[in-house]
Design an enzyme around this catalytic site. Structure first.
Site, PDB file in Angstrom:
ATOM      1  CG  HIS A 153      -4.710   8.987   3.978  1.00  0.00           C
ATOM      2  ND1 HIS A 153      -4.448   9.530   2.755  1.00  0.00           N
ATOM      3  CD2 HIS A 153      -4.802   7.650   3.776  1.00  0.00           C
ATOM      4  CE1 HIS A 153      -4.368   8.563   1.839  1.00  0.00           C
ATOM      5  NE2 HIS A 153      -4.582   7.414   2.435  1.00  0.00           N
ATOM      6  CG  HIS A 155      -6.400   5.398  -0.556  1.00  0.00           C
ATOM      7  ND1 HIS A 155      -5.242   4.879  -0.059  1.00  0.00           N
ATOM      8  CD2 HIS A 155      -6.603   4.797  -1.758  1.00  0.00           C
ATOM      9  CE1 HIS A 155      -4.743   4.006  -0.916  1.00  0.00           C
ATOM     10  NE2 HIS A 155      -5.554   3.945  -1.967  1.00  0.00           N
ATOM     11  N   GLY A 156      -8.540   6.484   3.043  1.00  0.00           N
ATOM     12  CA  GLY A 156      -9.005   7.302   4.164  1.00  0.00           C
ATOM     13  C   GLY A 156     -10.440   6.979   4.556  1.00  0.00           C
ATOM     14  CG  ASP A 206      -1.932   1.025   1.318  1.00  0.00           C
ATOM     15  OD1 ASP A 206      -2.486   1.359   0.249  1.00  0.00           O
ATOM     16  OD2 ASP A 206      -2.234   1.503   2.432  1.00  0.00           O
ATOM     17  CG  HIS A 207      -0.478   4.965   0.529  1.00  0.00           C
ATOM     18  ND1 HIS A 207      -0.844   6.007  -0.276  1.00  0.00           N
ATOM     19  CD2 HIS A 207      -1.571   4.653   1.276  1.00  0.00           C
ATOM     20  CE1 HIS A 207      -2.114   6.326  -0.024  1.00  0.00           C
ATOM     21  NE2 HIS A 207      -2.574   5.516   0.903  1.00  0.00           N
ATOM     22  CG  ASN A 264      -7.441   1.304   0.762  1.00  0.00           C
ATOM     23  OD1 ASN A 264      -7.988   0.360   0.208  1.00  0.00           O
ATOM     24  ND2 ASN A 264      -6.313   1.822   0.331  1.00  0.00           N
ATOM     25  CB  VAL A 265     -10.631   0.627   7.079  1.00  0.00           C
ATOM     26  CG1 VAL A 265     -10.841   1.152   8.501  1.00  0.00           C
ATOM     27  CG2 VAL A 265     -11.882   0.804   6.246  1.00  0.00           C
ATOM     28  CB  SER A 278     -10.470   5.774   9.327  1.00  0.00           C
ATOM     29  OG  SER A 278      -9.722   4.587   9.283  1.00  0.00           O
TER      30      SER A 278
HETATM   31  O1  G3H Z   1      -4.190   3.243   2.376  1.00  0.00           O
HETATM   32  C1  G3H Z   1      -4.746   3.152   3.480  1.00  0.00           C
HETATM   33  C2  G3H Z   1      -5.890   3.941   3.810  1.00  0.00           C
HETATM   34  O2  G3H Z   1      -6.198   4.889   2.900  1.00  0.00           O
HETATM   35  C3  G3H Z   1      -6.308   4.061   5.219  1.00  0.00           C
HETATM   36  O3  G3H Z   1      -6.634   5.379   5.619  1.00  0.00           O
HETATM   37  O4  G3H Z   1      -6.127   5.333   8.043  1.00  0.00           O
HETATM   38  O5  G3H Z   1      -7.598   7.063   7.085  1.00  0.00           O
HETATM   39  O6  G3H Z   1      -8.366   4.686   7.225  1.00  0.00           O
HETATM   40  P1  G3H Z   1      -7.219   5.627   7.072  1.00  0.00           P
HETATM   41 ZN    ZN Z   2      -4.385   5.473   1.727  1.00  0.00          ZN
END
Ligand code: G3H
Ligand code: ZN
Length: 275
Positions: free
Chosen positions: A176, A204-205, A82-83, A226-227, A207
């Site tokens: 994020h 992404h992001g 990831d990333h 993605n969490v 959460s």
């Molecule tokens: O690539 C991982 C995510 O985008 C997680 O983001 O920590 O805001 O859930 P987050």
């Molecule tokens: Zn991310």
């Protein structure tokens, strides 16, 4: 069993469901996510970020551990990098047998992002590895909630055609590392991108997105979700509670076990929300 991200994401996209992708920082995360997926009877993506690799000092230990957990699972599991901004890290992940990678050139000038993404696609596809890329930087990694970035549908369609990526991460209002779940997603923009981009879309992001917001995003056309931060909150909250309840605790298994169980339960709930 190990599975292909491209195939799982296409199947989820066709079924109109979400594919949960959760960040593995410690081994406990990997086992919690796989146990939750086995309970739910759904596939799951275990993702290892470049930052997690920096924390461990190397990719191999955490990647090999996640691959072993994935191989032993009774449901399809993808191990994903990831990333990754470092192209050498992508090469190393391919050598280790990872199923897919995210090349993150979103901070680069547009032409350079396209060029390097296309080069990573050629390298990965030659090894049977799927590629996710990002267009329109999803902010927040510096700790500041910045939901203002937006991906243009026309740019996104051209980017996918130019680079040959298998999945595309888009900026549609999330950010994020949010510790509150009140981000507002632009569902109209997700629909507009979905209408012109042929590959599954990634949020992404996630959460920072509420349960209702997530259902809306899946309905509008988001597939991979993605969490990370949200599940870390659950993990650390359970550690705090276990240590507070028994301040004399010494055996680390006594506080890691409830944390792992709490992450498993919340992951199970999320996987059911996404279907
Ligand atoms: O690539 C991982 C995510 O985008 C997680 O983001 O920590 O805001 O859930 P987050
Ligand atoms: Zn991310």
């Amino acid at each position: 069993m190990l599975a292909s991200l491209r195939e799982l994401a296409l199947a989820a996209h066709q079924a109109g469901t979400g594919l949960g992708a959760f960040n593995v920082i410690h081994l406990e995360h990997a086992t919690a996510f796989v146990r939750a997926a086995e309970r739910a009877g759904t596939p799951v993506v275990l993702q290892i970020s470049e930052n997690a690799v920096k924390y461990h000092g190397a990719l191999e230990p955490i990647c090999v551990a996640a691959l072993a957990v994935a191989r032993a699972a009774t449901v399809p599991v993808v191990v994903h990098l990831d990333h990754a901004e470092d192209t050498d890290l992508i090469r190393r992940a391919v050598e280790l047998g990872i199923g897919s990678v995210m090349y993150d050139g979103s901070k680069l000038p547009d032409a350079e992002n396209r060029e390097t993404t296309a080069a990573m696609v050629a390298l990965c596809h030659a090894a049977g590895v799927d590629v996710e890329a990002e267009l329109g930087e999803v902010g927040g990694k510096n700790g500041v909630h910045d939901p203002s970035a937006r991906t243009s549908p026309a740019d996104a369609a051209a980017f996918v055609a130019d680079t040959g990526v298998d999945l595309l991460a888009v900026a549609v209002g999330s950010s994020h590392a949010m510790t509150t779940r009140d981000a507002h997603l632009d569902e109209e923009l997700i629909r507009a991108i979905r209408a012109v981009v042929p590959v599954p879309l990634v949020l992404h992001g996630s959460s920072g997105v509420s349960d209702a917001g997530m259902r809306g995003a899946i309905g509008a056309g988001i597939t991979k979700i993605n969490v990370s931060t949200h599940l870390n909150q659950v993990f650390t909250g359970a550690v705090r509670a276990a240590l507070a309840a028994e301040p004399a605790l010494v055996d680390s298994r006594k506080w890691l076990k409830p944390a792992r169980a709490a992450v498993e339960d919340e992951t199970f709930r999320l996987l059911n929300l996404y279907r």
